[in-house]
Design a protein around this motif. Sequence first.
Motif, PDB file in Angstrom:
ATOM      1  N   SER A  97      -1.382  84.417  21.553  1.00  0.00           N
ATOM      2  CA  SER A  97      -1.691  83.052  21.106  1.00  0.00           C
ATOM      3  C   SER A  97      -2.295  83.041  19.709  1.00  0.00           C
ATOM      4  O   SER A  97      -2.028  82.145  18.911  1.00  0.00           O
ATOM      5  CB  SER A  97      -2.643  82.380  22.097  1.00  0.00           C
ATOM      6  OG  SER A  97      -3.858  83.134  22.211  1.00  0.00           O
ATOM      7  N   LYS A  98      -3.086  84.070  19.375  1.00  0.00           N
ATOM      8  CA  LYS A  98      -3.661  84.152  18.027  1.00  0.00           C
ATOM      9  C   LYS A  98      -2.572  84.423  16.989  1.00  0.00           C
ATOM     10  O   LYS A  98      -2.601  83.875  15.887  1.00  0.00           O
ATOM     11  CB  LYS A  98      -4.725  85.246  17.977  1.00  0.00           C
ATOM     12  CG  LYS A  98      -5.971  84.932  18.783  1.00  0.00           C
ATOM     13  CD  LYS A  98      -7.017  86.036  18.631  1.00  0.00           C
ATOM     14  CE  LYS A  98      -8.291  85.683  19.401  1.00  0.00           C
ATOM     15  NZ  LYS A  98      -9.313  86.750  19.256  1.00  0.00           N
ATOM     16  N   ILE A  99      -1.620  85.294  17.364  1.00  0.00           N
ATOM     17  CA  ILE A  99      -0.507  85.571  16.455  1.00  0.00           C
ATOM     18  C   ILE A  99       0.294  84.289  16.205  1.00  0.00           C
ATOM     19  O   ILE A  99       0.707  83.985  15.073  1.00  0.00           O
ATOM     20  CB  ILE A  99       0.401  86.670  17.026  1.00  0.00           C
ATOM     21  CG1 ILE A  99      -0.373  87.987  17.173  1.00  0.00           C
ATOM     22  CG2 ILE A  99       1.626  86.885  16.144  1.00  0.00           C
ATOM     23  CD1 ILE A  99       0.423  89.105  17.803  1.00  0.00           C
ATOM     24  N   VAL A 100       0.508  83.508  17.275  1.00  0.00           N
ATOM     25  CA  VAL A 100       1.265  82.265  17.160  1.00  0.00           C
ATOM     26  C   VAL A 100       0.551  81.283  16.234  1.00  0.00           C
ATOM     27  O   VAL A 100       1.176  80.645  15.371  1.00  0.00           O
ATOM     28  CB  VAL A 100       1.493  81.634  18.546  1.00  0.00           C
ATOM     29  CG1 VAL A 100       2.054  80.219  18.412  1.00  0.00           C
ATOM     30  CG2 VAL A 100       2.442  82.490  19.358  1.00  0.00           C
ATOM     31  N   VAL A 101      -0.771  81.167  16.388  1.00  0.00           N
ATOM     32  CA  VAL A 101      -1.539  80.244  15.540  1.00  0.00           C
ATOM     33  C   VAL A 101      -1.395  80.620  14.069  1.00  0.00           C
ATOM     34  O   VAL A 101      -1.143  79.775  13.204  1.00  0.00           O
ATOM     35  CB  VAL A 101      -3.018  80.237  15.958  1.00  0.00           C
ATOM     36  CG1 VAL A 101      -3.860  79.468  14.929  1.00  0.00           C
ATOM     37  CG2 VAL A 101      -3.185  79.609  17.333  1.00  0.00           C
ATOM     38  N   ASN A 102      -1.559  81.906  13.755  1.00  0.00           N
ATOM     39  CA  ASN A 102      -1.447  82.364  12.359  1.00  0.00           C
ATOM     40  C   ASN A 102      -0.036  82.156  11.819  1.00  0.00           C
ATOM     41  O   ASN A 102       0.161  81.742  10.670  1.00  0.00           O
ATOM     42  CB  ASN A 102      -1.838  83.832  12.253  1.00  0.00           C
ATOM     43  CG  ASN A 102      -3.319  84.061  12.540  1.00  0.00           C
ATOM     44  OD1 ASN A 102      -4.130  83.152  12.341  1.00  0.00           O
ATOM     45  ND2 ASN A 102      -3.668  85.241  13.011  1.00  0.00           N
TER      46      ASN A 102
END
Length: 453
Positions: A97-102
Amino acid sequence: MTSRGQYVITCDLCDKPTKQFCQVSLCVDCVSNHVDKHQSLTHDIVPFKSRKIQLVFPECEFHPHQRCEAHCQQCDVPVCIKCFLSNHKGHNAIELSKIVVNKMRDIETETEEIEIVILPRYMKVEAETKVKASECSARYNELEQNTQRYRELWHKNVDIIFNNLSSSINSKKNDMLTSLNNHQTLLSSLILEIQKTIERNKEILKTNKVSQVINYESKLKEYRSTPSDINIKIPSLETNTIPGVELNIELEEYRAILTQTSISSQIEEANYYSTRELLDKARVVATIPTAVKPIWRVACVGDNAAWVSGDDILMRLVDIHGFVQDIVKTTSMEKPSDITVSRQGRLVYSDAKNKTVNIVRYGQTEVMLTIPKGWKPRSLCCTRLGDILVNLYNGGQNKIVRYQGKTLKQEIYKDDNNKDIFKTGEYRLCIAENNNGDICASDLNADIVIGLN
């Protein structure tokens, strides 16, 4: 200062602006339709600004019914909780989810730059090219009118001079307009591609599918390199008259003179008989980048461009800055045997599969020569008198033939003693013409260079 616009997010079921959210974007009118269609599901409908997208994580390919909610940094693959207890035990990981946000943040920033900065720049260049094409046509028309006015001052026996002059102007005009139209077509194609990229990026920004975001490939660097502009150089018509003695008219390399006793027409090429001192050490004038690797053939077009070919079926016209101005495919869908340029600056290439020599006029490929049965065309050379030299190959035998138009004028393979000039072998001859009109051939099978008068 750059103004930044915002695009309207529309309903996923229609084209109206989004107001509500239930893991899909909905307008006010479509909320009830969505609920009725999916009655078996639980619906959590909230205002669009208060939405929380529920990410759909990919299934683990090793553990059935498990979702990969993390990314193993050591192995660079998505992993599930069971993966951490087996093959990826002890590995560092980061939440997907953090990768997706970035990634979403980068896509949004990139899309804004493409839409607000890059696309208007392309459209501006396209508009300028249209104006230049119109101006070019008008100025060439004026040039043709001046030619016709001067024609009326000359005797009827010099019609051939002005026919050649008009032919030259039309050829130059068509070549220039073709370059401008091709450039405009290229820009239009790129603009359409950029617009599609913007639409595609906007769809990704609305998606909840991790795989679409992760697999996004940026084209920002490619789009930042705006194609170079085309410079227009319109030739001028020069005339000099000595009443009762001489008439003189010139258009760049074309020159015609009428005197009391004779009428002569001649074509002089710039630097044709010029001599140059050989430098002790080669000097690099320009380094031109191309996307062709390896480069097998190069044919110069003036001082600022060249046709290049490699291992594929494409022949590219590259300017001195490395920008591709034109692309031609071989009709046989196999790489060309050789390329050269005619006196008029047109691309000529040999096609071993089709056994033809072809010329490209105004974007269309025409068969210039059909090679005799049993032989294949290889190297080419256009002479200063307008002939074309072709290296023909047949089972280890090489010969050079000269064509004038479509007529075979000369075959070169035996010397005065009826002995073979070229050694039998698998390699081609590389041929060129020197300033004296002699043929120079490098025989790679014999490791020698031969001069032929």
